[in-house]
Design a protein around this motif. Structure first.
Motif, PDB file in Angstrom:
ATOM      1  N   ARG A 224      -4.162   0.553  -6.425  1.00  0.00           N
ATOM      2  CA  ARG A 224      -4.217   0.623  -4.964  1.00  0.00           C
ATOM      3  C   ARG A 224      -5.401  -0.176  -4.425  1.00  0.00           C
ATOM      4  NH1 ARG A 224      -6.232   4.943  -2.004  1.00  0.00           N
ATOM      5  NH2 ARG A 224      -8.025   4.639  -3.393  1.00  0.00           N
ATOM      6  N   ASP A 225      -6.572   0.017  -5.036  1.00  0.00           N
ATOM      7  CA  ASP A 225      -7.772  -0.678  -4.597  1.00  0.00           C
ATOM      8  C   ASP A 225      -7.635  -2.186  -4.801  1.00  0.00           C
ATOM      9  OD1 ASP A 225      -8.788   1.778  -3.960  1.00  0.00           O
ATOM     10  OD2 ASP A 225     -10.089   1.929  -5.720  1.00  0.00           O
TER      11      ASP A 225
ATOM     12  N   LEU B  58       0.828  -1.205   0.000  1.00  0.00           N
ATOM     13  CA  LEU B  58       0.000   0.000   0.000  1.00  0.00           C
ATOM     14  C   LEU B  58       0.863   1.257   0.000  1.00  0.00           C
ATOM     15  CD1 LEU B  58      -2.925  -0.983   2.391  1.00  0.00           C
ATOM     16  CD2 LEU B  58      -2.976  -0.719  -0.096  1.00  0.00           C
ATOM     17  N   TYR B  59       2.031   1.184   0.624  1.00  0.00           N
ATOM     18  CA  TYR B  59       2.961   2.319   0.539  1.00  0.00           C
ATOM     19  C   TYR B  59       3.378   2.526  -0.917  1.00  0.00           C
ATOM     20  CZ  TYR B  59       7.376   4.825   0.576  1.00  0.00           C
ATOM     21  OH  TYR B  59       8.392   5.705   0.291  1.00  0.00           O
ATOM     22  N   LEU B  60       3.703   1.431  -1.589  1.00  0.00           N
ATOM     23  CA  LEU B  60       4.101   1.535  -2.999  1.00  0.00           C
ATOM     24  C   LEU B  60       2.948   2.056  -3.848  1.00  0.00           C
ATOM     25  CD1 LEU B  60       6.103  -1.796  -3.238  1.00  0.00           C
ATOM     26  CD2 LEU B  60       7.050   0.505  -3.407  1.00  0.00           C
ATOM     27  N   ALA B  61       1.733   1.616  -3.532  1.00  0.00           N
ATOM     28  CA  ALA B  61       0.569   2.098  -4.277  1.00  0.00           C
ATOM     29  C   ALA B  61       0.398   3.602  -4.101  1.00  0.00           C
ATOM     30  CB  ALA B  61      -0.686   1.357  -3.817  1.00  0.00           C
ATOM     31  N   ARG B  62       0.587   4.077  -2.878  1.00  0.00           N
ATOM     32  CA  ARG B  62       0.471   5.530  -2.640  1.00  0.00           C
ATOM     33  C   ARG B  62       1.537   6.290  -3.418  1.00  0.00           C
ATOM     34  NH1 ARG B  62      -0.438   3.654   2.680  1.00  0.00           N
ATOM     35  NH2 ARG B  62       1.713   4.128   3.278  1.00  0.00           N
ATOM     36  N   ARG B  63       2.739   5.734  -3.476  1.00  0.00           N
ATOM     37  CA  ARG B  63       3.798   6.416  -4.227  1.00  0.00           C
ATOM     38  C   ARG B  63       3.513   6.408  -5.728  1.00  0.00           C
ATOM     39  NH1 ARG B  63       8.201   8.711  -1.454  1.00  0.00           N
ATOM     40  NH2 ARG B  63       8.614   9.358  -3.582  1.00  0.00           N
ATOM     41  N   LEU B  64       2.929   5.335  -6.229  1.00  0.00           N
ATOM     42  CA  LEU B  64       2.565   5.287  -7.642  1.00  0.00           C
ATOM     43  C   LEU B  64       1.491   6.331  -7.952  1.00  0.00           C
ATOM     44  CD1 LEU B  64       2.557   1.423  -8.148  1.00  0.00           C
ATOM     45  CD2 LEU B  64       4.094   3.040  -9.284  1.00  0.00           C
ATOM     46  N   ILE B  65       0.555   6.521  -7.032  1.00  0.00           N
ATOM     47  CA  ILE B  65      -0.450   7.580  -7.205  1.00  0.00           C
ATOM     48  C   ILE B  65       0.244   8.928  -7.248  1.00  0.00           C
ATOM     49  CG2 ILE B  65      -2.389   8.744  -6.088  1.00  0.00           C
ATOM     50  CD1 ILE B  65      -3.267   5.978  -5.039  1.00  0.00           C
ATOM     51  N   ARG B  66       1.225   9.129  -6.376  1.00  0.00           N
ATOM     52  CA  ARG B  66       1.971  10.391  -6.374  1.00  0.00           C
ATOM     53  C   ARG B  66       2.653  10.607  -7.724  1.00  0.00           C
ATOM     54  NH1 ARG B  66       4.940  13.924  -2.888  1.00  0.00           N
ATOM     55  NH2 ARG B  66       5.861  15.460  -4.304  1.00  0.00           N
ATOM     56  N   MET B  67       3.246   9.559  -8.278  1.00  0.00           N
ATOM     57  CA  MET B  67       3.905   9.685  -9.581  1.00  0.00           C
ATOM     58  C   MET B  67       2.901  10.043 -10.670  1.00  0.00           C
ATOM     59  SD  MET B  67       6.316   6.297  -9.379  1.00  0.00           S
ATOM     60  CE  MET B  67       6.913   5.782  -7.763  1.00  0.00           C
ATOM     61  N   ALA B  68       1.687   9.480 -10.562  1.00  0.00           N
ATOM     62  CA  ALA B  68       0.665   9.758 -11.580  1.00  0.00           C
ATOM     63  C   ALA B  68       0.317  11.235 -11.622  1.00  0.00           C
ATOM     64  CB  ALA B  68      -0.580   8.917 -11.303  1.00  0.00           C
ATOM     65  N   VAL B  69       0.233  11.871 -10.448  1.00  0.00           N
ATOM     66  CA  VAL B  69      -0.166  13.280 -10.444  1.00  0.00           C
ATOM     67  C   VAL B  69       1.030  14.214 -10.582  1.00  0.00           C
ATOM     68  CG1 VAL B  69      -2.260  12.860  -9.117  1.00  0.00           C
ATOM     69  CG2 VAL B  69      -0.142  13.321  -7.903  1.00  0.00           C
ATOM     70  N   GLU B  70       2.198  13.784 -10.139  1.00  0.00           N
ATOM     71  CA  GLU B  70       3.364  14.677 -10.176  1.00  0.00           C
ATOM     72  C   GLU B  70       4.080  14.640 -11.510  1.00  0.00           C
ATOM     73  OE1 GLU B  70       7.755  15.145  -8.056  1.00  0.00           O
ATOM     74  OE2 GLU B  70       6.127  14.191  -6.940  1.00  0.00           O
ATOM     75  N   ASP B  71       4.235  13.441 -12.096  1.00  0.00           N
ATOM     76  CA  ASP B  71       5.098  13.301 -13.270  1.00  0.00           C
ATOM     77  C   ASP B  71       4.339  13.056 -14.568  1.00  0.00           C
ATOM     78  OD1 ASP B  71       7.928  13.369 -12.188  1.00  0.00           O
ATOM     79  OD2 ASP B  71       7.024  11.896 -10.871  1.00  0.00           O
ATOM     80  N   VAL B  72       3.194  12.378 -14.481  1.00  0.00           N
ATOM     81  CA  VAL B  72       2.390  12.164 -15.689  1.00  0.00           C
ATOM     82  C   VAL B  72       1.391  13.306 -15.846  1.00  0.00           C
ATOM     83  CG1 VAL B  72       0.784  10.619 -16.868  1.00  0.00           C
ATOM     84  CG2 VAL B  72       2.667   9.674 -15.509  1.00  0.00           C
ATOM     85  N   GLY B  73       0.702  13.598 -14.762  1.00  0.00           N
ATOM     86  CA  GLY B  73      -0.201  14.740 -14.766  1.00  0.00           C
ATOM     87  C   GLY B  73      -1.277  14.641 -15.822  1.00  0.00           C
ATOM     88  N   LEU B  74      -1.635  15.779 -16.390  1.00  0.00           N
ATOM     89  CA  LEU B  74      -2.705  15.828 -17.387  1.00  0.00           C
ATOM     90  C   LEU B  74      -2.232  15.434 -18.778  1.00  0.00           C
ATOM     91  CD1 LEU B  74      -4.595  19.015 -16.220  1.00  0.00           C
ATOM     92  CD2 LEU B  74      -5.346  16.640 -16.039  1.00  0.00           C
ATOM     93  N   ALA B  75      -0.953  15.064 -18.895  1.00  0.00           N
ATOM     94  CA  ALA B  75      -0.517  14.523 -20.184  1.00  0.00           C
ATOM     95  C   ALA B  75      -1.224  13.202 -20.453  1.00  0.00           C
ATOM     96  CB  ALA B  75       0.999  14.323 -20.197  1.00  0.00           C
TER      97      ALA B  75
END
Length: 448
Positions: free
Chosen positions: A320-321, A291-308
């Protein structure tokens, strides 16, 4: 290269002590001089740091920082020995105030006899800040030379006051060539191991740079083959079957936790799905919380991929779910899918940058009120004060866009003009977002 051996038929019992208890092999093979140390050329070579300090004749307090089995304790012992100093070893895991006081008394007694004292603290990062502070006056006053050994980053584990009084020495993990040299020394001491060259290479590979672990493997192997006869040397698979499984080199609360998650994040950011899978697997194998890794992957989705690629966030949350529902190992695959998707997704940190600028200005202008025309006027008094006056309902305007200013007056009238923080990139879905930004900027310019 491993020494060549004639294929043995009847191998003699290995000389493991003939019933007499012996010290561990790692202790029996411990180097007796700095010149016998394998590896660490930058420390014990002709121009190495320890060599130069010994030649200068003035011992300095040092913190040896390196992975397990790299030789930190050995280097500390030999360093003290080179100065003919009294060596007082303590473990920060078990030592308390009483042991430190006893070491101080020993140092005072040695000082009275004209002899130096070296206090060696293994696992020094386990000492609390208060315990570290107790050492300071004695190190500063020269009562004893402090040598510490730690697997944790000294920058985080030790106080700045202690770090200012001791030089950090980085001790590297041993490479395959160096481990093979140590294996050859152990082989000679034990009288010959009944293993093939590929099995020797496998033993070195199992050690993961840890010399002490390698020698423990050799002792385990020696005990397993003792008294047995073999028609041919054991191969790699036969040796592996005799060896205990080793836990992954990982610490969920230490440097490796932060170093490996950094490696995973940067692999995703760098669009390398294979490296992302590797670091994800390393952390899961080490027992990291999925779940820690899942939270970090969510962070990457919004920080590095973003609206691209807005779908990245949806997939990360779904991963995560899924992990929360299935757990490990079944849910691990969902994390792997999210890591691959985000690694290959177009990248944009435009939202991250824009929001950072917005937060900065929001903090600086927290005293400013919204412009009155966009504030509701639910009371007669508020209407009399001008709240809501002049507001244009966007749906009644051409293109459902009024072009009004929604920033505080103080922000818009700062001489620079309205902020334009969000700058979408020409990648992925943000290409469409850029068209929309440009479209509304043009309309706003026409109607201002």
């Amino acid at each position: 290269m491993a020494p060549k051996k004639k294929p043995p038929v009847d191998l003699p019992d290995l000389p493991l002590g003939a019933g007499v208890p012996l010290p561990p092999l790692a202790e029996r093979l411990r180097p007796q001089t700095l010149g016998e140390v394998v590896g660490q050329e930058n420390l014990v070579g002709p121009d190495g740091l320890l060599t130069r300090l010994v030649d200068a004749g003035v011992p300095q307090s040092l913190i040896f920082w390196g992975p397990p089995g790299s030789g930190k304790t050995t280097l500390a012992r030999l360093y003290a020995q080179a100065f003919d100093a009294e060596f007082v070893p303590l473990s920060a895991v078990t030592a308390g105030v009483g042991e430190v006081r006893a070491a101080v008394e020993t140092a005072r007694m040695m000082q009275g006899q004209g002899r130096r004292t070296v206090l060696f603290l293994d696992e020094i990062h386990r000492f609390t800040r208060a315990q570290q502070d107790v050492l300071l006056p004695h190190v500063e006053g020269g009562l004893f030379v402090l040598l510490g050994a730690t697997t944790e980053n000294p920058s985080f584990a030790l106080t700045s006051a202690l770090l200012s009084r001791a030089q950090v020495v980085v001790v590297a993990a041993l490479d395959e060539k160096q481990l093979l040299e140590i294996l050859n020394r152990a082989d000679a001491m034990l009288g010959g191991l009944p293993v093939s060259d590929d099995a020797r290479a496998a033993l070195v590979d199992m050690a993961h740079g840890d010399a002490r672990y390698l020698l423990n493997l050799v002792e385990t192997l020696g005990a397993a083959v003792r008294g047995k006869k073999y028609a041919k040397p054991l191969d790699a698979s036969e040796v592996a079957a005799l060896m205990p499984a080793r836990a992954a080199h990982y610490d969920r609360a230490g440097d490796w936790h932060y170093d490996l998650i950094s490696a995973l994040h940067k692999s995703v950011r760098g669009s390398d799905p294979d490296a992302a899978l590797y670091w994800l697997a390393r952390m899961l194998n080490g027992g990291e919380d999925g779940l820690y890794l899942a939270r970090r992957l969510i962070r990457m989705a919004v920080e590095d991929v973003g609206l691209a690629d807005p779908q990245a966030l949806t997939l990360a949350v779904a991963a995560r779910d899924t992990f929360q529902m299935l757990g490990s190992p079944e849910g691990d695959l969902a994390l792997a899918e999210a890591a691959i998707y985000m690694a290959l997704a177009p990248k944009s940190n435009a939202t991250y940058v824009a929001f950072g600028e917005a937060k900065r200005l929001a903090a600086e202008t927290a005293h400013t009120a919204p412009p009155k025309h966009i504030v509701n006027a639910p009371t007669k008094l508020m209407k009399e004060l001008g709240h809501g006056k002049g507001y244009d309902y966007d749906h009644n305007a051409p293109d459902a866009f009024s072009g009004q200013d929604y920033f505080p007056v103080e922000v818009s009238a700062n001489g620079v003009g309205r902020p334009e923080w969000y700058q979408p990139v020409e990648r992925g879905f943000e290409r469409e977002m850029k068209k929309r930004v440009d479209y509304f900027a043009k309309l706003r310019s026409q109607r201002s």
